[in-house]
Design a protein around this motif. Structure first.
Motif, PDB file in Angstrom:
ATOM      1  N   ILE A 770      16.190 -23.039 -10.500  1.00  0.00           N
ATOM      2  CA  ILE A 770      16.549 -22.475  -9.208  1.00  0.00           C
ATOM      3  C   ILE A 770      15.587 -21.352  -8.853  1.00  0.00           C
ATOM      4  O   ILE A 770      15.005 -20.707  -9.728  1.00  0.00           O
ATOM      5  CB  ILE A 770      17.998 -21.938  -9.216  1.00  0.00           C
ATOM      6  N   THR A 771      15.410 -21.117  -7.576  1.00  0.00           N
ATOM      7  CA  THR A 771      14.536 -20.045  -7.095  1.00  0.00           C
ATOM      8  C   THR A 771      15.248 -18.706  -7.190  1.00  0.00           C
ATOM      9  O   THR A 771      16.355 -18.545  -6.661  1.00  0.00           O
ATOM     10  CB  THR A 771      14.109 -20.305  -5.646  1.00  0.00           C
ATOM     11  N   LEU A 772      14.614 -17.738  -7.837  1.00  0.00           N
ATOM     12  CA  LEU A 772      15.117 -16.369  -7.862  1.00  0.00           C
ATOM     13  C   LEU A 772      14.591 -15.569  -6.678  1.00  0.00           C
ATOM     14  O   LEU A 772      15.327 -14.850  -6.015  1.00  0.00           O
ATOM     15  CB  LEU A 772      14.696 -15.675  -9.165  1.00  0.00           C
ATOM     16  N   SER A 773      13.285 -15.700  -6.424  1.00  0.00           N
ATOM     17  CA  SER A 773      12.670 -14.958  -5.323  1.00  0.00           C
ATOM     18  C   SER A 773      11.313 -15.564  -5.018  1.00  0.00           C
ATOM     19  O   SER A 773      10.704 -16.228  -5.870  1.00  0.00           O
ATOM     20  CB  SER A 773      12.507 -13.474  -5.676  1.00  0.00           C
ATOM     21  N   ARG A 774      10.849 -15.321  -3.821  1.00  0.00           N
ATOM     22  CA  ARG A 774       9.505 -15.733  -3.427  1.00  0.00           C
ATOM     23  C   ARG A 774       9.074 -14.865  -2.256  1.00  0.00           C
ATOM     24  O   ARG A 774       9.902 -14.275  -1.555  1.00  0.00           O
ATOM     25  CB  ARG A 774       9.465 -17.213  -3.044  1.00  0.00           C
ATOM     26  N   GLY A 775       7.781 -14.783  -2.073  1.00  0.00           N
ATOM     27  CA  GLY A 775       7.299 -13.931  -1.003  1.00  0.00           C
ATOM     28  C   GLY A 775       5.801 -14.027  -0.823  1.00  0.00           C
ATOM     29  O   GLY A 775       5.075 -14.492  -1.707  1.00  0.00           O
ATOM     30  N   ALA A 776       5.352 -13.595   0.336  1.00  0.00           N
ATOM     31  CA  ALA A 776       3.923 -13.562   0.650  1.00  0.00           C
ATOM     32  C   ALA A 776       3.617 -12.248   1.366  1.00  0.00           C
ATOM     33  O   ALA A 776       4.439 -11.747   2.135  1.00  0.00           O
ATOM     34  CB  ALA A 776       3.522 -14.748   1.511  1.00  0.00           C
ATOM     35  N   THR A 777       2.451 -11.713   1.104  1.00  0.00           N
ATOM     36  CA  THR A 777       2.030 -10.451   1.710  1.00  0.00           C
ATOM     37  C   THR A 777       0.578 -10.543   2.116  1.00  0.00           C
ATOM     38  O   THR A 777      -0.256 -11.086   1.368  1.00  0.00           O
ATOM     39  CB  THR A 777       2.201  -9.283   0.725  1.00  0.00           C
ATOM     40  N   ILE A 778       0.253 -10.027   3.284  1.00  0.00           N
ATOM     41  CA  ILE A 778      -1.140  -9.849   3.689  1.00  0.00           C
ATOM     42  C   ILE A 778      -1.354  -8.360   3.940  1.00  0.00           C
ATOM     43  O   ILE A 778      -0.538  -7.708   4.591  1.00  0.00           O
ATOM     44  CB  ILE A 778      -1.503 -10.692   4.930  1.00  0.00           C
ATOM     45  N   LYS A 779      -2.410  -7.828   3.351  1.00  0.00           N
ATOM     46  CA  LYS A 779      -2.689  -6.398   3.442  1.00  0.00           C
ATOM     47  C   LYS A 779      -4.170  -6.203   3.709  1.00  0.00           C
ATOM     48  O   LYS A 779      -5.017  -6.896   3.127  1.00  0.00           O
ATOM     49  CB  LYS A 779      -2.294  -5.696   2.137  1.00  0.00           C
ATOM     50  N   ALA A 780      -4.491  -5.242   4.574  1.00  0.00           N
ATOM     51  CA  ALA A 780      -5.882  -4.915   4.881  1.00  0.00           C
ATOM     52  C   ALA A 780      -6.070  -3.413   4.787  1.00  0.00           C
ATOM     53  O   ALA A 780      -5.216  -2.639   5.220  1.00  0.00           O
ATOM     54  CB  ALA A 780      -6.260  -5.407   6.276  1.00  0.00           C
ATOM     55  N   ASN A 781      -7.176  -3.014   4.173  1.00  0.00           N
ATOM     56  CA  ASN A 781      -7.536  -1.595   4.180  1.00  0.00           C
ATOM     57  C   ASN A 781      -8.992  -1.438   4.602  1.00  0.00           C
ATOM     58  O   ASN A 781      -9.827  -2.331   4.394  1.00  0.00           O
ATOM     59  CB  ASN A 781      -7.279  -0.935   2.826  1.00  0.00           C
ATOM     60  N   TYR A 782      -9.282  -0.293   5.202  1.00  0.00           N
ATOM     61  CA  TYR A 782     -10.593  -0.042   5.802  1.00  0.00           C
ATOM     62  C   TYR A 782     -11.017   1.379   5.452  1.00  0.00           C
ATOM     63  O   TYR A 782     -10.213   2.311   5.525  1.00  0.00           O
ATOM     64  CB  TYR A 782     -10.515  -0.209   7.322  1.00  0.00           C
ATOM     65  N   THR A 783     -12.260   1.544   5.055  1.00  0.00           N
ATOM     66  CA  THR A 783     -12.767   2.859   4.676  1.00  0.00           C
ATOM     67  C   THR A 783     -13.693   3.395   5.764  1.00  0.00           C
ATOM     68  O   THR A 783     -14.639   2.714   6.191  1.00  0.00           O
ATOM     69  CB  THR A 783     -13.532   2.798   3.339  1.00  0.00           C
ATOM     70  N   ILE A 784     -13.389   4.609   6.206  1.00  0.00           N
ATOM     71  CA  ILE A 784     -14.208   5.281   7.223  1.00  0.00           C
ATOM     72  C   ILE A 784     -14.737   6.565   6.609  1.00  0.00           C
ATOM     73  O   ILE A 784     -13.956   7.407   6.131  1.00  0.00           O
ATOM     74  CB  ILE A 784     -13.385   5.606   8.480  1.00  0.00           C
ATOM     75  N   ARG A 785     -16.049   6.751   6.631  1.00  0.00           N
ATOM     76  CA  ARG A 785     -16.667   7.938   6.041  1.00  0.00           C
ATOM     77  C   ARG A 785     -17.400   8.741   7.112  1.00  0.00           C
ATOM     78  O   ARG A 785     -18.027   8.185   8.008  1.00  0.00           O
ATOM     79  CB  ARG A 785     -17.657   7.544   4.942  1.00  0.00           C
ATOM     80  N   PHE A 786     -17.308  10.057   6.948  1.00  0.00           N
ATOM     81  CA  PHE A 786     -18.009  10.951   7.875  1.00  0.00           C
ATOM     82  C   PHE A 786     -18.940  11.868   7.078  1.00  0.00           C
ATOM     83  O   PHE A 786     -18.651  12.232   5.954  1.00  0.00           O
ATOM     84  CB  PHE A 786     -17.007  11.807   8.645  1.00  0.00           C
TER      85      PHE A 786
END
Length: 786
Positions: A770-786
């Protein structure tokens, strides 16, 4: 279930609480801490003498190799393509004169190596030409960032940007263009150590830089571009420490620019050469922003709300207070992209230690290493943001790290959200200061605090504090060219346990203390350690497997080289003794003899070991080793034999396996583990592992099985797809994890993660899954330097 949902509970079968002695406490006049400290100081005498004499530092400066950077002219630029064909490369004077460290110390290398360095106002460029008269023999299986390069040809270098001969940066690549990096110092730690063998490299640091490689008829070449904004450095220095190493894997050959001894690894800056001409370097404003955004789908069939679609945003803000000291703020920190732990079955009575997986905590973590070879662990970052395997939201975190003169600094403060019925909101504070001593040594202090908010009825535990001091003395010139190290520590915690520790607990009950003398050299090596952990030593932000004991442990190893045998590199023999006694009971609780009967390290890279072990253990209370099967209190003496074989990972197909058999408490146990790895193409790998335990006890027999399948496909060094399936028949849980990481350019990433957990019910009809849990995630990160 979160991506981290399996961190603790599902990957440890039958975790047991710490075993504390039940023998009534009695005072003794022996000043154990004073004896321990006096012994450490006595052992430290030769180290202090060596360090005060120079410790292998300035006294060797005249023998250090030196090179000078070439500055790019007005309008000149470098196209990062791995080919050293710009005119500036031909103007730069190369570093040459590499010498073998393996297999033959100080021998001529089989192939020629040249390294050049260029700079402009913003970047450091390193160009390496790695000549090879047999280009078809060059090996390159790996493409994943920070991959272990024991399989491949490799080029690596270090930068000692403070010229303190103990800290710095580590970079490496292979002919396929792998990006590998790490931090030096802090006694190692982190996840692995690249081709440098893990010798003091914390590879959790992921700097923003780039590399390209190219193959030619003459061998292969590499071009690195490292922005000065990525590095902390002393702007008042014109010279940095630098060293280079190259591995030619098919010959199991390592060559090095400065230093040619096996006990002078490239990852120890004390053995580095020098690079001069470093002027006019800019870090910009020193400001960096890293926002992230994520969206997810979660399905837990047994939950009140089975399907949810969580979204989140957050990020980090970093600022260089000085060129060598960085402050950071993290808001709503998320760990959606973190991989799950390797599953393990626990047949001991102590909790298992799982390494940190979250990059947020791993970055710069080397400064928090505290007496790492002795194991007091006053700080264990998995106490923050995790509770019973479930992720606890981190509202914000503050960080400070870097160097100020002779001091290395680390500071963290985190606030976690409350989880109704699980844990209240908490504050965690960690502070670390290390003071450089002599040429290679340091003295450090650490402090941690854990504060928990009041619960619904207004009750809150007292704030829990931990404070400690550790000393590390090192020399690399004992008897001329030998390494010797001393590690000593003392730690106190304020938590007196559930019963308050009695009316008047002694300082010794609340502390841990000890020392370790280490002789890490090529043919002869050994150590002598002594430690005491009080019965109430249990730091609230730390990790302890057991307490209320004192232990002494000597070890000696002899690893002779076999130059007269062409197919064998060296033998390995060792013996280790461990004696453990209860601090309050004064009774022997453990005595272990371990014999390394025979070890063979072949020139091919294959390895074989045979060992034997005699163990005496005394239990003062019974514990459950398996479902309804108990080991009763009493005394047990057993013998066990084991063998281990590894085939060279440079081959397309490699095998690792071990087997053990012999006594197990009042019965017998046979165990085996085998792992098969297949690398059909560069960047593609399949690995399967199977572990089996067969236990035969008078009170009951049982077996355990654990299986794991891992697949990795790295289309390029910037696109990586990984996945694994794990199952064990103790929890009966099948877990699937897969992750795609696409690095648009260093510092800018997109992650896609999918998980699915099933439960196999052996009692149900047709062994229903039996299924206990399932999931999907999309994540994006961006680096900005000064």
């Amino acid at each position: 279930m979160t991506i981290l949902g399996a961190f603790h509970s599902r990957f440890q079968a039958h975790p047991q609480p710490l075993q504390r002695s039940t023998v009534p406490y009695s005072r003794t006049p022996a000043p154990a801490a004073a004896v321990s400290l006096l012994s450490a100081l006595l052992f430290a005498a030769p180290l202090l003498a060596q360090e005060q004499a120079g410790g292998g530092g300035e006294s060797e400066n005249t023998a250090r190799k030196r090179m000078v950077v070439e500055r790019l002219g007005e309008g000149e630029s470098i196209e990062l393509d791995g080919r050293l064909d710009e005119g500036a490369w031909s103007r730069a004077v190369p570093a040459t004169g590499f010498r073998q460290t393996d297999p033959v110390e100080d021998a001529d290398p089989s192939e020629r190596t040249e390294v050049r360095i260029l700079i402009d106002g913003d970047n450091l460029y390193v160009g390496a030409m790695l000549f090879d008269r047999e280009p078809d023999g060059i090996l390159a299986y790996q493409r994943r960032r920070d991959a272990f390069l024991f399989t491949d040809d490799a080029f690596r270098f270090i930068l000692d940007t403070f010229l303190d001969q103990r800290t710095g940066y580590f970079f490496e690549t292979n002919p396929a263009g792998v990006l590998g990096d790490g931090l030096l110092g802090g006694g190692g730690g982190g996840r692995g150590g690249g081709g440098g063998g893990g010798r003091g490299v914390n590879k959790s640091w992921d700097g923003i830089w780039d590399v390209r490689t190219a193959r030619t008829a003459e061998g292969w070449s590499a071009e690195f571009r490292i922005p000065f904004r990525t590095l902390n450095f002393d702007p008042g220095l014109d010279d940095w420490g630098i060293n280079f190493e190259r591995s030619i894997r098919r010959r199991q050959e390592d060559v090095q620019w400065n230093g040619s001894r096996r006990n002078q690894p490239v990852t120890q800056p004390i053995h580095a050469g020098r690079v001069g001409g470093l002027q006019g370097m800019s870090q910009g404003l020193g400001l960096e922003m890293i926002p992230y955004a994520l969206g997810a789908w979660r399905n837990v069939p047994e939950a009140d709300e089975p399907t949810t679609y969580p979204t989140d945003i957050g990020g980090d803000l970093n600022y260089n207070l000085t060129p060598s000291l960085r402050a950071g703020l993290s808001v709503n920190t998320d760990f959606a992209e973190v991989e799950v732990d390797d599953r393990r079955v626990n047949l001991t009575r102590f909790p298992l230690f799982f390494p940190e997986q979250r990059d947020f905590f791993l970055e710069g973590s080397s400064v928090y290493e505290f007496a790492p070879r002795s194991g007091p662990r006053p700080y264990y970052s998995r106490r923050i943001g995790l509770q019973s395997g479930e992720q606890i939201p981190i509202r914000y975190g503050l960080r400070l790290g870097g160097q100020a003169g002779k001091y290395e600094l680390g500071f963290q403060h985190f606030n976690t959200a409350s989880q109704p019925g699980v844990v209240e909101s908490e504050d965690f504070t960690v502070a670390r200061i290390k003071r450089n001593l002599f040429q290679q040594s340091s003295l450090g202090v650490m402090y941690t605090r854990r504060a928990t908010d009041r619960d619904s009825v207004g009750v809150a535990p007292e704030d829990r504090h931990t404070a400690g001091v550790d000393l590390n003395l090192r020399t690399s010139t004992l008897f001329g060219d030998k390494n010797l190290e001393l590690e000593a520590f003392w730690v106190w915690n304020s938590d007196r346990g559930e019963d308050g520790g009695g009316k008047d607990p002694r300082m010794g009950d609340l502390t841990a203390r000890g020392f370790r003398l280490n002789f890490p050299n090529d043919v002869w090596e050994g150590h002598l350690s002594y430690r005491e952990f009080g019965k109430l030593y249990d730091p609230a932000v730390g990790f302890v497997t057991r307490n209320d004991f004192k232990r002494v442990e000597p070890r000696i190893a002899w690893n002779p080289r076999t130059e007269s045998v062409s197919w064998l590199r060296r033998f390995e023999f060792n013996v280790q003794y461990r004696y453990l006694e209860g601090l309050t009971s004064h009774q022997k609780e453990e005595e272990v003899w371990e014999f390394g009967v025979l070890g063979l390290q072949f020139e091919s890279g294959d390895d074989f070991n045979a060992e034997a072990q005699r163990t005496y253990e005394r239990l003062d209370r019974r514990f459950e080793v398996y479902d309804s099967i108990y080991i009763e209190a009493g005394e047990y003496t057993t013998w066990q034999a084991s063998t281990r074989i590894f085939t060279a990972s440079r081959r397309p197909v490699s095998v690792r396996g071990n087997a053990s058999w012999g006594g197990f408490w009042n019965g017998d146990k046979k165990s085996g583990e085998a792992s098969l790895t297949i690398r059909p193409l560069t960047g593609l790998s399949f690995s399967t592992t199977f572990e089996h335990n067969d236990v035969d006890l008078p009170q009951g027999d049982f077996t355990t099985n654990l299986a794991r399948l891992e697949v990795g496909w790295d289309a390029t060094p910037l696109i990586a797809l990984t996945g694994n399936v794990q199952y064990d028949d103790v929890s009966e849980v099948i877990g699937l994890f897969s992750k795609l990481r696409w690095t648009l350019r260093p510092g800018n990433d997109i992650f896609f993660v999918f998980t699915h957990n099933w439960l196999r019910d052996p009692l149900a009809q047709d062994e229903e899954i039996i299924t206990l849990s399932r999931g999907a995630t999309i994540k994006a990160n961006y680096t900005i330097r000064f």
